[in-house]
Write a protein that holds these residues in place. Sequence first.
Motif, short mmCIF file in Angstrom:
data_model
loop_
_atom_site.label_atom_id
_atom_site.label_comp_id
_atom_site.label_asym_id
_atom_site.label_seq_id
_atom_site.Cartn_x
_atom_site.Cartn_y
_atom_site.Cartn_z
N LEU A 186 0.83 -1.20 0.00
CA LEU A 186 0.00 0.00 0.00
C LEU A 186 0.87 1.25 0.00
O LEU A 186 0.62 2.19 -0.75
N TRP A 187 1.89 1.27 0.85
CA TRP A 187 2.80 2.42 0.89
C TRP A 187 3.53 2.58 -0.44
O TRP A 187 3.72 3.69 -0.93
N GLY A 188 3.90 1.46 -1.06
CA GLY A 188 4.60 1.52 -2.34
C GLY A 188 3.73 2.02 -3.48
O GLY A 188 4.25 2.38 -4.54
N SER A 189 2.42 2.05 -3.28
CA SER A 189 1.51 2.61 -4.29
C SER A 189 1.23 4.09 -4.05
O SER A 189 0.52 4.71 -4.82
N GLY A 190 1.79 4.63 -2.96
CA GLY A 190 1.59 6.04 -2.63
C GLY A 190 0.41 6.24 -1.71
O GLY A 190 -0.72 6.41 -2.18
N SER A 191 0.63 6.19 -0.41
CA SER A 191 -0.46 6.30 0.56
C SER A 191 -0.17 7.42 1.55
O SER A 191 0.95 7.53 2.07
N LEU A 192 -1.18 8.23 1.86
CA LEU A 192 -1.03 9.35 2.78
C LEU A 192 -1.42 8.99 4.21
O LEU A 192 -1.53 9.87 5.07
N ILE A 193 -1.61 7.72 4.50
CA ILE A 193 -2.02 7.30 5.84
C ILE A 193 -1.00 7.79 6.88
O ILE A 193 0.20 7.55 6.75
N GLN A 194 -1.49 8.49 7.89
CA GLN A 194 -0.66 8.98 8.99
C GLN A 194 -1.37 8.67 10.30
O GLN A 194 -2.53 9.03 10.48
N ASN A 195 -0.67 8.02 11.22
CA ASN A 195 -1.26 7.69 12.51
C ASN A 195 -0.91 8.71 13.59
O ASN A 195 -1.39 8.61 14.73
N ASP A 196 -0.03 9.66 13.27
CA ASP A 196 0.34 10.72 14.21
C ASP A 196 0.96 11.86 13.41
O ASP A 196 0.89 11.87 12.17
N TRP A 197 1.59 12.78 14.13
CA TRP A 197 2.17 13.96 13.48
C TRP A 197 3.65 13.77 13.13
O TRP A 197 4.29 14.73 12.68
N ASP A 198 4.21 12.58 13.34
CA ASP A 198 5.65 12.40 13.13
C ASP A 198 6.06 12.67 11.69
O ASP A 198 7.09 13.30 11.43
N SER A 258 10.00 9.23 1.05
CA SER A 258 10.43 8.67 2.33
C SER A 258 9.30 8.63 3.35
O SER A 258 9.35 7.83 4.29
N VAL A 259 8.26 9.45 3.17
CA VAL A 259 7.16 9.49 4.14
C VAL A 259 5.91 8.81 3.61
O VAL A 259 5.29 8.00 4.32
N VAL A 260 5.50 9.11 2.37
CA VAL A 260 4.22 8.62 1.87
C VAL A 260 4.36 7.68 0.67
O VAL A 260 3.36 7.25 0.11
N GLY A 261 5.58 7.35 0.27
CA GLY A 261 5.77 6.46 -0.87
C GLY A 261 5.75 7.21 -2.19
O GLY A 261 5.54 8.43 -2.23
N PRO A 262 6.01 6.51 -3.29
CA PRO A 262 6.06 7.16 -4.61
C PRO A 262 4.68 7.54 -5.13
O PRO A 262 3.83 6.68 -5.31
N ILE A 263 4.48 8.83 -5.36
CA ILE A 263 3.21 9.34 -5.92
C ILE A 263 3.54 10.10 -7.19
O ILE A 263 4.33 11.05 -7.16
N GLY A 264 2.97 9.68 -8.30
CA GLY A 264 3.30 10.28 -9.58
C GLY A 264 2.27 11.25 -10.10
O GLY A 264 1.17 11.37 -9.56
N PHE A 265 2.65 11.95 -11.15
CA PHE A 265 1.80 12.81 -11.98
C PHE A 265 1.46 14.17 -11.37
O PHE A 265 1.09 15.08 -12.09
N ILE A 266 1.58 14.35 -10.05
CA ILE A 266 1.31 15.67 -9.48
C ILE A 266 2.31 16.68 -10.04
O ILE A 266 1.96 17.81 -10.40
N GLY A 267 3.58 16.28 -10.13
CA GLY A 267 4.60 17.16 -10.68
C GLY A 267 4.47 17.40 -12.16
O GLY A 267 5.18 18.27 -12.71
#
Length: 684
Positions: A186-198, A258-267
Amino acid sequence: MQQEQAARTGVGMRTLGMLLAGLASLLVISFISLTQGLADISLATVIQAITAPQDLPDHQLIRSVRLPRTVMGLLSGAALAAAGVLMQTVTRNPLASESTLGVNAGAYLAVVSGMLFWPVMQGHYSLLFAVIGGTVAALAVHALAGGSKGTPLRIALSGMIVTLVLSSITSALVLLNEQTTQGIFLWGSGSLIQNDWDGVVFAWPWIAAGLVVAMFFARQLDMLLLSEETARSLGQRVGLARSLAMGAAVLLACVTVSVVGPIGFIGLVAPHLVRLTGITKHAGLVPLAAVWGAALLTGADTIARMFVNSYGELPAGAITAMIGGPWLIWLAMRVSRKVEGTPATSMAAGGRLRFGSYRLWVAFFGILLLVVWTLSLMSGTLSIPFTEVIAVLSGGGEDMYRQILLQFRLPRLLTAGLSGIALAVSGSLLQNAVRNPLGDPHIVGVTSGAGAGALFLMILLPQLPVSWVPAGAVIGGIAAAVLVYSASWKRGLNPTVLTLVGIAVAAAGSALINLMIIHAKLAVAPALAWMAGSTYGRGWAEVLQITPALILLLPLAWWLGRRVDLLAFGDESAAGVGLHVRNTRLYTGVIAVLLASIAAANVGSVGFIGLLAPHAARLLTGANHRQNMVLSALIGGVLLAAADWLGRIVIMPKELPAGIVTALLGAPYLLFLMWRSSRMPRRR
């Protein structure tokens, strides 16, 4: 003077309008994002949790889980959009982004490698790992594409090849260490899941620093859009400005990985969305792209969470790929206007080797095919003597050996070998159709479309019998090809448009596959094995599916021989001798699509076979299509069967999917090919 002042006023008004519209969109999307999830929370509760928090479960959920996720989406979207602006400026390429330059794939591989081999260091220096991986990948793409002289097509192809190579290595590492990498899909597909503010606390200083650097050097970035001679005459240090800009871009992209995985096309999407309004000065372009990038990514994540109750947690990266695919198609159409009719659309592959005749090479690869296939039948957890293999194939042999060979190894071998033949011939046809020796069923989207069609029937329509899976693959492959060819039709099936649109469709198809795999809650190993291409568990049903297709389609591919040969001379020359270029390219593409789709239905998404085999055949025989086709078929049958064999025996009792093995075997040759092609003198 008045006209110049009016123009500046107009640009200023557009900038202000884009800023206000972006901030309004950002505010609305952010609040909607906070209402979405498994728990049904109203907008009033969200506002109350932010302005007057209380010790309530809903307020705690919003402030400790949903709010960090939304803020991370805003930060990541802004970072990726700004990185896209910088990359497009430095390379002077409208298609440059963190995805097309391979930065995401390189950073992802580095982070996964650190997680497996240096877990303590990776835990403390995850950004360093990501930056190193992203930088190396970007440098590799830049060098392979021909440096600063690389065309949009070359950079897109180089980026896709480097991404395929790095992604295959990453998949191999994940499969071999499944226990250690649980939850990474899931992370490798680009996920914004955050369980805290770290994640937010870690990322925001780096993202802020990258944005400050981009804004501080805005004037120098404007100068980079001019020619190098002009910029230097104005006192600009072009090399330093490019290095700083690309360094900031890589930093911004790698922080997000490093935090949310690879997310493409926004750039890719956000900068062009701003440029459409006529804003080109970086003092306005960078912040506006950041605002709209934040809105786009947060919006994509919001869309993904709208369906969480029905389909489960969907990755934002897959949604951005679905959105960005059509955008890349539109960009491909725009880019084609500048390059249409130029010889740069084809990529030189090198001349023919000076030794050996066609018949000699056919005999050599025919013998090699028999040797590899025989070794594959002999090898496995239980070794079977050569004499027993011959005895079983002759109708005799011991019962135990007969059962192993006839029920397991032989149908698996035939599935791999015949699929390799189909992919190789498909690649040969496509390379001639798009007039590019680096064309491939995977690159033009056919394999991803076929995989998506097959998975659609397997996952979303499980009540249908397994025999329908090939039909789903063919429909999916044809649908992808129809999208590619229809988008390219108005440009006369221009090779540049065809390839760039294919890359966009392939990305959208891969995103759709990711969504279906996550929805079906498949384990990581089976999911990655399917996406990489595997022959595990294949039987006689698959052999009976692919054999009739080869019997029907291979003679048709042979019959097109002279027409396909004429395509190599260019559209004008071919039309001058009476060839209907567009129809020939269409017929060639249809046969190639059918072959690749049938192969994908049987072995999944295998890349590189359709790239390697035809090019190797062309080096050995020259430009004759019929000779290329025969040799390509033999080489493809050898390659995929050998990959399946090596995947079974190298790390017994574990197995590597054949698609990963072909990528690892073919990567050095393909990288050499790109490098050699980039150094060849261009024809004027």
